[in-house]
Design a protein around this motif. Structure first.
Motif, PDB file in Angstrom:
ATOM      1  N   TRP A 105       0.797  -1.224   0.000  1.00 17.75           N
ATOM      2  CA  TRP A 105       0.000   0.000   0.000  1.00 17.75           C
ATOM      3  C   TRP A 105       0.833   1.279   0.000  1.00 17.75           C
ATOM      4  CZ3 TRP A 105      -4.969  -1.535  -0.671  1.00 17.75           C
ATOM      5  CH2 TRP A 105      -5.919  -0.522  -0.813  1.00 17.75           C
ATOM      6  N   PRO A 106       1.859   1.403   0.861  1.00 12.70           N
ATOM      7  CA  PRO A 106       2.631   2.664   0.849  1.00 12.70           C
ATOM      8  C   PRO A 106       3.324   2.920  -0.488  1.00 12.70           C
ATOM      9  CG  PRO A 106       3.082   1.405   2.842  1.00 12.70           C
ATOM     10  CD  PRO A 106       2.327   0.499   1.912  1.00 12.70           C
ATOM     11  N   TYR A 107       3.692   1.842  -1.182  1.00  8.92           N
ATOM     12  CA  TYR A 107       4.432   2.009  -2.431  1.00  8.92           C
ATOM     13  C   TYR A 107       3.515   2.201  -3.634  1.00  8.92           C
ATOM     14  CZ  TYR A 107       8.264   0.403   0.460  1.00  8.92           C
ATOM     15  OH  TYR A 107       9.198   0.278   1.460  1.00  8.92           O
ATOM     16  N   LEU A 108       2.313   1.625  -3.562  1.00  9.78           N
ATOM     17  CA  LEU A 108       1.391   1.743  -4.681  1.00  9.78           C
ATOM     18  C   LEU A 108       0.581   3.026  -4.639  1.00  9.78           C
ATOM     19  CD1 LEU A 108       0.026  -1.922  -4.852  1.00  9.78           C
ATOM     20  CD2 LEU A 108       1.803  -0.882  -6.259  1.00  9.78           C
ATOM     21  N   LEU A 109       0.316   3.533  -3.432  1.00  9.05           N
ATOM     22  CA  LEU A 109      -0.501   4.732  -3.292  1.00  9.05           C
ATOM     23  C   LEU A 109       0.227   5.956  -3.825  1.00  9.05           C
ATOM     24  CD1 LEU A 109      -3.096   6.066  -2.032  1.00  9.05           C
ATOM     25  CD2 LEU A 109      -1.670   6.524  -0.040  1.00  9.05           C
ATOM     26  N   LYS A 110      -0.496   6.791  -4.557  1.00  6.79           N
ATOM     27  CA  LYS A 110       0.064   8.032  -5.064  1.00  6.79           C
ATOM     28  C   LYS A 110      -0.781   9.200  -4.566  1.00  6.79           C
ATOM     29  CE  LYS A 110       2.189   6.161  -9.257  1.00  6.79           C
ATOM     30  NZ  LYS A 110       2.288   6.267 -10.733  1.00  6.79           N
ATOM     31  N   GLY A 111      -0.080  10.263  -4.160  1.00  9.73           N
ATOM     32  CA  GLY A 111      -0.797  11.451  -3.731  1.00  9.73           C
ATOM     33  C   GLY A 111      -1.235  11.388  -2.284  1.00  9.73           C
ATOM     34  N   LYS A 160       1.559  23.045  -3.356  1.00  9.69           N
ATOM     35  CA  LYS A 160       1.017  22.293  -4.479  1.00  9.69           C
ATOM     36  C   LYS A 160       0.043  21.232  -3.985  1.00  9.69           C
ATOM     37  CE  LYS A 160       5.339  22.889  -7.012  1.00  9.69           C
ATOM     38  NZ  LYS A 160       6.487  22.200  -7.655  1.00  9.69           N
ATOM     39  N   TRP A 161      -1.156  21.220  -4.579  1.00  8.24           N
ATOM     40  CA  TRP A 161      -2.127  20.179  -4.224  1.00  8.24           C
ATOM     41  C   TRP A 161      -1.819  18.884  -4.950  1.00  8.24           C
ATOM     42  CZ3 TRP A 161      -5.359  20.452  -0.350  1.00  8.24           C
ATOM     43  CH2 TRP A 161      -5.743  21.702   0.127  1.00  8.24           C
ATOM     44  N   GLY A 162      -1.217  18.980  -6.163  1.00 11.66           N
ATOM     45  CA  GLY A 162      -1.056  17.785  -6.984  1.00 11.66           C
ATOM     46  C   GLY A 162       0.225  17.037  -6.736  1.00 11.66           C
ATOM     47  N   VAL A 163       0.845  17.186  -5.583  1.00 14.40           N
ATOM     48  CA  VAL A 163       2.100  16.506  -5.286  1.00 14.40           C
ATOM     49  C   VAL A 163       1.858  15.003  -5.151  1.00 14.40           C
ATOM     50  CG1 VAL A 163       3.934  16.219  -3.589  1.00 14.40           C
ATOM     51  CG2 VAL A 163       3.113  18.502  -4.164  1.00 14.40           C
ATOM     52  N   ALA A 164       2.727  14.200  -5.748  1.00 13.46           N
ATOM     53  CA  ALA A 164       2.669  12.748  -5.621  1.00 13.46           C
ATOM     54  C   ALA A 164       4.089  12.211  -5.678  1.00 13.46           C
ATOM     55  CB  ALA A 164       1.815  12.133  -6.722  1.00 13.46           C
ATOM     56  N   LEU A 165       4.512  11.472  -4.662  1.00 12.07           N
ATOM     57  CA  LEU A 165       5.861  10.925  -4.624  1.00 12.07           C
ATOM     58  C   LEU A 165       6.026   9.862  -5.700  1.00 12.07           C
ATOM     59  CD1 LEU A 165       6.317  10.501  -0.756  1.00 12.07           C
ATOM     60  CD2 LEU A 165       7.024  12.430  -2.175  1.00 12.07           C
ATOM     61  N   THR A 166       7.120   9.916  -6.419  1.00 12.88           N
ATOM     62  CA  THR A 166       7.417   8.919  -7.434  1.00 12.88           C
ATOM     63  C   THR A 166       8.064   7.689  -6.794  1.00 12.88           C
ATOM     64  OG1 THR A 166       9.631   9.777  -7.883  1.00 12.88           O
ATOM     65  CG2 THR A 166       7.774  10.773  -9.103  1.00 12.88           C
ATOM     66  N   ALA A 167       8.190   6.616  -7.592  1.00 15.04           N
ATOM     67  CA  ALA A 167       8.837   5.401  -7.088  1.00 15.04           C
ATOM     68  C   ALA A 167      10.281   5.687  -6.689  1.00 15.04           C
ATOM     69  CB  ALA A 167       8.774   4.304  -8.155  1.00 15.04           C
ATOM     70  N   LYS A 204       6.527  12.250   5.316  1.00 15.24           N
ATOM     71  CA  LYS A 204       6.403  11.742   6.689  1.00 15.24           C
ATOM     72  C   LYS A 204       5.439  10.557   6.728  1.00 15.24           C
ATOM     73  CE  LYS A 204       5.992  14.558  10.161  1.00 15.24           C
ATOM     74  NZ  LYS A 204       7.161  14.229  10.978  1.00 15.24           N
ATOM     75  N   GLU A 205       4.331  10.667   6.028  1.00 18.76           N
ATOM     76  CA  GLU A 205       3.351   9.577   6.012  1.00 18.76           C
ATOM     77  C   GLU A 205       3.942   8.325   5.368  1.00 18.76           C
ATOM     78  OE1 GLU A 205      -0.878  12.009   5.684  1.00 18.76           O
ATOM     79  OE2 GLU A 205       0.316  11.659   3.878  1.00 18.76           O
ATOM     80  N   PHE A 206       4.670   8.505   4.274  1.00 20.78           N
ATOM     81  CA  PHE A 206       5.242   7.342   3.602  1.00 20.78           C
ATOM     82  C   PHE A 206       6.304   6.667   4.451  1.00 20.78           C
ATOM     83  CE2 PHE A 206       8.789   5.628   1.148  1.00 20.78           C
ATOM     84  CZ  PHE A 206       8.154   4.562   0.532  1.00 20.78           C
ATOM     85  N   LYS A 207       7.168   7.450   5.074  1.00 18.46           N
ATOM     86  CA  LYS A 207       8.270   6.869   5.840  1.00 18.46           C
ATOM     87  C   LYS A 207       7.770   6.014   6.997  1.00 18.46           C
ATOM     88  CE  LYS A 207      11.752   9.674   6.709  1.00 18.46           C
ATOM     89  NZ  LYS A 207      12.485  10.922   7.037  1.00 18.46           N
ATOM     90  N   ILE A 208       6.799   6.521   7.738  1.00 23.64           N
ATOM     91  CA  ILE A 208       6.311   5.728   8.872  1.00 23.64           C
ATOM     92  C   ILE A 208       5.491   4.536   8.383  1.00 23.64           C
ATOM     93  CG2 ILE A 208       4.111   6.907   9.305  1.00 23.64           C
ATOM     94  CD1 ILE A 208       4.867   6.819  12.308  1.00 23.64           C
ATOM     95  N   GLY A 209       4.820   4.694   7.222  1.00 26.92           N
ATOM     96  CA  GLY A 209       4.062   3.576   6.676  1.00 26.92           C
ATOM     97  C   GLY A 209       4.934   2.490   6.088  1.00 26.92           C
ATOM     98  N   SER A 210       6.111   2.865   5.604  1.00 18.65           N
ATOM     99  CA  SER A 210       6.998   1.884   4.967  1.00 18.65           C
ATOM    100  C   SER A 210       7.701   0.991   5.975  1.00 18.65           C
ATOM    101  CB  SER A 210       8.048   2.612   4.121  1.00 18.65           C
ATOM    102  OG  SER A 210       8.941   3.358   4.937  1.00 18.65           O
ATOM    103  N   ILE A 211       7.733   1.394   7.241  1.00 14.30           N
ATOM    104  CA  ILE A 211       8.440   0.616   8.266  1.00 14.30           C
ATOM    105  C   ILE A 211       7.667  -0.637   8.649  1.00 14.30           C
ATOM    106  CG2 ILE A 211       9.247   0.672  10.669  1.00 14.30           C
ATOM    107  CD1 ILE A 211      10.986   2.295   8.896  1.00 14.30           C
ATOM    108  N   GLY A 212       6.332  -0.568   8.546  1.00 15.10           N
ATOM    109  CA  GLY A 212       5.489  -1.599   9.133  1.00 15.10           C
ATOM    110  C   GLY A 212       5.702  -2.998   8.603  1.00 15.10           C
ATOM    111  N   PHE A 213       6.185  -3.120   7.350  1.00 15.45           N
ATOM    112  CA  PHE A 213       6.326  -4.471   6.817  1.00 15.45           C
ATOM    113  C   PHE A 213       7.470  -5.228   7.475  1.00 15.45           C
ATOM    114  CE2 PHE A 213       9.835  -2.879   4.324  1.00 15.45           C
ATOM    115  CZ  PHE A 213      10.589  -4.003   4.012  1.00 15.45           C
TER     116      PHE A 213
END
Length: 482
Positions: A95-101, A264-271, A438-447
């Protein structure tokens, strides 16, 4: 959908105020009244995240506790553990890697609630093993997605002391889930799987009720005085982050903080962005957490079932004899000791204890490895003579207590530290990008912890078999009588 009043970040000028102040305004400005309001605000925040952790994880514990009742006697109980952890791992990895925006918290939490409830209903209503495993898998996926969602939600609060407190109470709730889940199933198991599991399908609805009606909105903490933050800050204040109050807009449909002009509202982290964020976390946070859970669950599932001793007699062991009535009482006792110590150690930050220094984050994993080796030696060879079973029981009791403490400390401190990390200075000017990082980093740890549990489940079966064979070779046959 809940609506929140807009909080302006522009201070009122003295000339804008009315010259006449009524009694109600004077009361609101009373420091004692304001202090009480702030205390209740933090109590609501703590209770909300505690309930999030408790309810999100309690179904996982209920399923494990009900394993004997959910599958036929001839079916390995490990299949329940596998279906209870593998889908959660998929959610945490994917989920953290597939989700965009931006994260749509309302939609995600509502989906998790409905999926958990539906999964438990499938388990309760089905007689076939296949459909029960499907229901368990649905509930597991929802639990994994819910855990990373609540951890990500904690990062949206400012300043960092408030965000850290949120993580601490969430961790405490996950620790309490072990005790509450086991107790609940013990109470309802006499009603049967259909009724007992069916009743538990109502519990996920506590999450949206808490989110909409109890959880304070983020803007509520921006109006508090700096002294309030000092009161709730962690004892190790060197990790307190600077913060910029972000005014909350009227548009709360997506439950996101509105952004100041120029963002920017349209920010989305890339892979590539996500990989660059993950790389520094692999050794700092993920490896210690993976090792702790690998050793911890190998002990619980592979070694603890073989830590068996003769039933203590009332004459020689008056206390132990009250706890252990048969050989089958040892394993539940070890699990109770483990769950209790996990709860207290995961609650360490919410109880006001200082977090572990960063340099000591790997210490729980090192101790956990030593505990695994000692308990493995005790099970295979024995630390004491066979006629000194009392000493063996006490030693195992203390080691499993330390095991639970190490596991709980690793969990709460890893997520606390990642929650408190400083933002990348290159993206600090872009509020939305900083928020997503910040959201991605803490979400990526859980696995990391789920992967450790899954690997431990694969190691546990051969470990238990080999330890039992070692006991038989030295004439100890207790493991063959279960």
């Amino acid at each position: 959908m809940r609506a929140f009043a807009s909080t302006s970040s522009t201070p009122h000028l003295a000339c804008d105020r009315d010259p006449v102040v009524d009694d109600e305004s004077e009361l609101l400005e009373d420091p004692k009244v304001e202090k009480g309001r702030e205390r209740r605000l933090f109590q609501k925040l703590g209770l909300s995240f505690f309930l999030f952790g408790l309810i999100n994880n309690v179904l996982y514990v209920i399923i494990l506790s009900a394993a004997l009742d959910l599958v036929p006697p001839s079916t390995p109980k490990g299949i329940i553990a596998f279906c209870n952890i593998a889908p959660a791992l998929v959610a945490k990895v994917g989920w953290p890697y597939l989700l965009k925006g931006r994260i749509r918290y309302v939609k995600r939490l509502t989906g998790c609630c409905l999926l958990s409830s539906f999964g438990m209903i499938v388990v309760a209503a089905s007689e076939s093993l296949f459909m029960r495993l499907v229901g368990i898998s649905l509930a597991s996926f929802s639990s994994g997605l819910g855990e990373l969602t609540f951890l990500q939600l904690s990062t949206t609060y400012a300043p960092s002391s408030v965000a850290g407190r949120s993580v601490g109470y969430f961790a405490s709730g996950t620790g309490a889930a072990g005790l509450v889940g086991a107790f609940l199933w013990w109470e309802v198991r006499t009603l049967g799987v259909r009724v007992g599991v069916g009743i538990s399908s109502i519990m996920p609805f506590i999450i949206p009720v808490t989110y909409f009606f109890l959880l304070p909105h983020r803007s509520a903490f921006l109006a508090l005085s700096p002294s309030t933050y000092e009161d709730v800050a962690s004892p190790n204040s060197e990790f307190t982050l600077p913060y910029s109050p972000i005014p909350a807009g009227e548009d709360e449909i997506e439950e996101e903080i509105s952004l100041p002009p120029g963002s920017k509202w349209g920010v989305a982290l890339t892979a590539n962005d996500k990989w660059n964020l993950v790389k520094p976390l692999l050794l700092k946070y993920m490896l210690p957490l993976f090792c702790v859970y690998l050793f911890e669950y190998t002990i619980n599932q592979g070694i603890a079932p073989t830590l068996l001793y003769p039933v203590p007699s009332p004459e020689d062991h008056p206390v132990l004899s009250k706890l252990i009535k048969s050989i089958r009482d040892y394993y539940p006792l070890w699990q109770l000791v483990y769950q209790t110590t996990v709860f207290f150690s995961r609650s360490s930050i919410s109880m006001g204890l200082p977090p572990l220094p960063f340099r000591l984050l790997s210490l729980p994993a090192i101790l956990q490895c030593l505990i695994l080796l000692i308990l493995g030696f005790e099970a295979a060879v024995g630390l004491f003579p066979d006629d000194a079973s009392g000493m063996s029981i006490v030693t195992v009791f203390l080691l499993i207590s330390l095991e639970g403490i190490c596991g709980g400390l690793a969990y709460v401190n890893v997520f606390y530290r990642i929650n408190q990390e400083q933002p990348d200075p290159h993206s600090a000017h872009d509020v939305e990008r900083t928020k997503q990082e910040k959201e991605f980093k803490i979400g990526s740890i859980g696995f990391a912890d789920s992967t450790g549990i899954l690997f431990a489940a694969l190691l546990a079966v051969p470990t238990e078999l080999e330890l039992c064979k070692a006991q038989v070779r030295r004439g100890k046959l207790l493991c063959t009588t279960l």
